[in-house]
Design an enzyme around this catalytic site. Structure first.
Site, PDB file in Angstrom:
ATOM      1  CD  GLU A 263       3.065 -47.515  32.022  1.00 21.59           C
ATOM      2  OE1 GLU A 263       3.669 -46.935  32.924  1.00 21.59           O
ATOM      3  OE2 GLU A 263       2.247 -46.931  31.288  1.00 21.59           O
TER       4      GLU A 263
ATOM      5  CG  ASP B 252      -3.678 -46.527  33.788  1.00 22.97           C
ATOM      6  OD1 ASP B 252      -3.463 -45.478  33.177  1.00 22.97           O
ATOM      7  OD2 ASP B 252      -2.781 -47.267  34.214  1.00 22.97           O
TER       8      ASP B 252
ATOM      9  CD1 TRP C 103      -1.231 -40.102  37.372  1.00 27.87           C
ATOM     10  CD2 TRP C 103       0.528 -39.433  38.591  1.00 27.87           C
ATOM     11  NE1 TRP C 103      -0.687 -41.209  37.986  1.00 27.87           N
ATOM     12  CE2 TRP C 103       0.386 -40.827  38.739  1.00 27.87           C
ATOM     13  CE3 TRP C 103       1.552 -38.787  39.273  1.00 27.87           C
ATOM     14  CZ2 TRP C 103       1.257 -41.591  39.521  1.00 27.87           C
ATOM     15  CZ3 TRP C 103       2.405 -39.552  40.069  1.00 27.87           C
ATOM     16  CH2 TRP C 103       2.256 -40.936  40.176  1.00 27.87           C
TER      17      TRP C 103
HETATM   18  C1  FRU Z   1      -0.227 -46.339  33.089  1.00 32.43           C
HETATM   19  C2  FRU Z   1       0.344 -46.209  34.476  1.00 32.43           C
HETATM   20  C3  FRU Z   1       0.388 -47.557  35.151  1.00 32.43           C
HETATM   21  C4  FRU Z   1       0.333 -47.219  36.601  1.00 32.43           C
HETATM   22  C5  FRU Z   1      -0.586 -46.038  36.602  1.00 32.43           C
HETATM   23  C6  FRU Z   1      -0.282 -45.037  37.651  1.00 32.43           C
HETATM   24  O1  FRU Z   1      -0.811 -45.206  32.599  1.00 32.43           O
HETATM   25  O2  FRU Z   1       1.620 -45.635  34.410  1.00 32.43           O
HETATM   26  O3  FRU Z   1       1.480 -48.346  34.774  1.00 32.43           O
HETATM   27  O4  FRU Z   1      -0.158 -48.262  37.368  1.00 32.43           O
HETATM   28  O5  FRU Z   1      -0.456 -45.426  35.331  1.00 32.43           O
HETATM   29  O6  FRU Z   1      -1.268 -44.072  37.712  1.00 32.43           O
END
Ligand code: FRU
Length: 735
Positions: free
Chosen positions: A454, A284, A308
């Protein structure tokens, strides 16, 4: 003859045994005494134990009769044992280990006065397991082993047996494996295996421990390297502790220091005009705020790998929305957790007391629970100080409690935070960014609920007829119109407390492609500009971690301007590229002009030297057809196919044969969008190596989709079930 044969057999057996170098026992605790070990304290008693001690659960897994067991006197007793000095003569030291898993219950190898290894039981257990230290590099050196129990309370004991030097490893892993470095360079370079398991690493310098780092340290092969910045520890000692190390891992011995860090910036699918992190993983966009000529972009960032994890806020700025400058990581994990998504504002009136015009980041601390924290910068985002009373907002009853987007609300003269709270958006108000009160909650029974909500964003836009409307963005994963992640929106009114959605055919999607997620808008854009500027993460959680790119992962969409438009049926949030994107054309133009498609028409070569970064612009007038399509394709026949079904008002984008698709079961797909039947479609298609962004009628309908062709598509094929006029076809090389 017979005796001769026997003698030679015995001889060759001797030779054989000699070659496989026999194991050498350092201690097996079988003699009934500690055999020259120096024993201190009372925990180990006066002689080896012969199993469990009074009050202890059954001890298993030791060999023979005796072992070192520090449960003498129970868990509270303390003590240590030091072996006589011995010379390292084999590649490994194997031993059986069990007991507690505390900082102060360990076995240590000391070589010429330096602590080389410290190991703890993998789990709390009275069953001993094999551990191995690799001592190849220390052959011929004098060593000693220390067994330490300085721990009181539950599991405050250690069990050791059968310490043997051998050329064979007995254990499949080593625990709490430590590597120390006297820092004299800028980086520690870590070899990474892209799809390997994560090692858990803690870095310690000056007695201060880092947050846990999850790094896929190479086990069988090195795919790329990641740096840990240790410049500030120059002249000092830094220790990395690896929770578990597989004995066969190749990577650990390769970790070293360097002043430079090289990676393949020009990897095949590195876009040329979209924002990407230099290396590592991005998701994000965060904290987008304009200040003094710079548009800041922070982003979810893993500096230790291309998947990630380890969420930090990465940082970059642009002055023109075209060229980006990479800046050092802005916010790093701390004891409250890793740093999840959030926003940033400029505190013009010093409401928080950090200073006038402070740039303040509001983000989610993702620890045991998700809470909201703040940090401020007084130097244009170059360095941040975390507020010392973080978190500023928590609610342990809500597991998904994140992604604060904060704006100033003039009417009520306070800050308003939109926060994703499972399947709703909750609004909170604050005068100072430190104390927050709940204002209202939106979302029940409206819109798409196929996944977790989100990354909200709430802002005002003007309708084509001049009214002010509020728009609420909600990203949702999964639940997108074509699977996985996507951003839905609501249009309505906001009175400073409550958001009320207008009656519209929800769910409405900002982008009907599969690869535009978690996008939000810049705050503090000057009124003289007046635009509502947006950027999204150009990927989808369905496969983001597996896309076939090594050195980095994910690009953002091009910056887009959000506008309310009427698509012929209802109001929509259009999101065309910002006007600056036209400057990427740099005057280059393959002006193809007008073409008439009679059933089929092929433009053989879009560009003379097509490097995969270009824009196709055209106006399609389908006056007499029911359906038509255009297809980007390459010599291999790989293609991205855009199919307009006017009769059914449906646009399909088929990427099943677009190139590499087998990295995920979810990637090959036909992505569908509702299409309003019109006389004319103004098309802009922005292609950049591995991405396509289709904008129809100034962004009234948008579809963003990744693809991984083995070579750039340089041919455009039109098909129609009749005659089709395509006007003003231009192909621009973009850079
Ligand atoms: C959205 C998300 C958010 C969170 C972030 C973690 O893609 O899941 O809700 O803050 O990514 O990396």
């Amino acid at each position: 003859m017979k005796t001769l044969f026997k003698i030679s057999l015995i001889l060759s057996l001797f030779i054989l045994i000699g070659c496989t170098s026999k194991d050498m026992t350092i201690a097996d605790f079988e003699s009934g005494t500690f055999d020259g070990w120096t024993v201190e304290g009372d925990a180990f008693g006066t002689a080896p134990a012969t199993g469990s001690l009074p009050g202890q659960q059954e001890v298993k897994g030791f060999e023979g009769k005796g072992l070192a067991n520090s449960y003498n006197g129970g868990d509270d007793s303390r003590g240590s044992m030091i072996s006589p000095e011995f010379t390292i003569e084999r590649n490994y030291i194997n031993f059986l280990l069990g007991g507690g898993r505390h900082a102060d219950t360990y076995i240590e190898l000391v070589v010429e006065g330096n602590s080389l290894y410290i190991s703890r039981s993998v789990v709390e257990s009275e069953t001993l397991q094999w551990m191995t230290w690799d001592v190849k590099a220390y052959k011929g050196k004098k060593a000693q082993i220390r067994i330490v129990d300085n721990q009181r309370g539950g599991w405050g004991h250690i069990l050791v047996d059968q310490i043997v030097m051998s050329d064979e490893e007995k254990s499949t892993f080593m625990v709490d494996h430590q590597l120390s470095f006297d820092v004299d360079h800028k980086y520690l370079l870590i070899p990474v295996e892209a799809d390997g398991p994560e090692s858990v690493i803690v870095m310690e310098a000056n007695g201060v421990k880092s947050a846990k780092m999850y790094i896929r340290v190479a086990q069988t092969k090195t795919d790329y390297w990641v740096p840990i910045d240790v410049e500030k520890y120059k002249g000092q000692k830094v220790t990395l502790t690896f929770e578990h190390v597989k004995k066969t891992d190749t990577g650990f011995s390769q970790i070293g220091q360097s002043d430079s860090f090289e990676f393949d910036y020009n990897e095949k699918y590195r876009p040329s005009y979209h924002f990407t992190p230099q290396y590592g993983w991005m998701n994000d966009p965060n904290g987008m705020v304009y200040l003094d000529g710079e548009y800041h972009l922070f982003y979810q960032y893993n500096p230790y790998g291309s998947k990630w994890g380890n969420m930090h806020w990465g940082h970059a700025v642009t002055k023109d929305l075209k060229k980006w400058e990479h800046l050092p990581v802005a916010i790093a994990p701390d004891s409250l957790g890793t740093i999840f998504s959030g926003s940033a504002i400029i505190d013009k009136n010093n409401t928080a007391g950090f200073g006038k015009d402070a740039l303040i980041a509001i983000y989610t601390s993702a620890g045991q629970t998700q809470t909201q924290s703040i940090a401020y910068s007084l130097d244009k985002g170059r360095t941040f100080t975390k507020y010392d009373h973080n978190p500023v907002l928590s609610d342990p009853s809500i597991a998904d409690f994140r992604d604060p987007k904060v704006m100033w609300h003039d009417g009520t003269q306070r800050w308003v935070m939109s926060l994703a709270t499972s399947q709703t958006i909750t609004f909170y108000g604050s005068k100072n960014l430190k104390e927050w009160e709940k204002l209202s909650e939106f979302g029940e029974g409206i819109g798409d609920h196929g996944g977790v909500w989100e990354c909200p964003d709430l802002f005002a836009l003007t309708t084509p007829d001049g009214r002010t409307k509020w728009v609420l963005f909600v990203s949702i994963n999964p639940g997108g119109p074509n699977g996985g992640s996507a951003t839905q929106y609501f249009i309505g009114d906001f009175d400073g407390k409550t958001f009320k959605a207008d009656a519209l055919p929800y769910p409405l999607w900002l982008d009907y492609g599969r690869d535009n997620y978690a996008g939000v808008t810049w705050s503090n854009v000057p009124q003289s500009d007046g635009r509502r500027l947006f950027i999204g993460w150009m990927n989808n959680w369905d496969y983001a971690n597996n896309v076939p790119i090594l050195n980095f992962k994910s690009a953002n969409t091009v910056p887009r301007e959000l506008k309310l438009m009427n698509n012929g049926k209802h109001l929509v949030v259009a999101n065309p590229p910002v006007k600056e994107m036209q400057e990427l054309r740099n005057g280059s133009n393959n002006a193809i002009g007008d073409i008439k498609v009679n059933k089929s028409y092929t433009i053989d070569k879009l560009l003379a030297d097509n490097m995969g970064a270009y824009e196709v612009e055209m106006i399609i007038k389908p006056s007499s057809v029911n359906s038509f399509s255009f297809k980007l394709t390459n010599a291999k026949g790989e293609n991205l196919h855009f199919i307009f079904d006017l009769a059914n008002e449906k646009l399909s984008i088929d990427r099943r044969n677009s190139g590499l698709t087998d990295f995920s079961n979810n990637f090959a797909s036909i992505n569908i969008a509702p299409l309003v039947k019109k006389d004319s479609y103004k098309i802009r298609l922005l292609v950049d190596k591995a991405s396509s962004e289709l904008f129809i009628n100034d962004g009234e309908l948008v579809s963003t989709n990744l693809m991984f062709p083995s070579e750039p598509y340089n041919t455009l094929v039109f098909d129609a079930d009749g005659e089709l006029n395509v006007e003003k076809v231009n192909v621009y090389k973009l850079k």
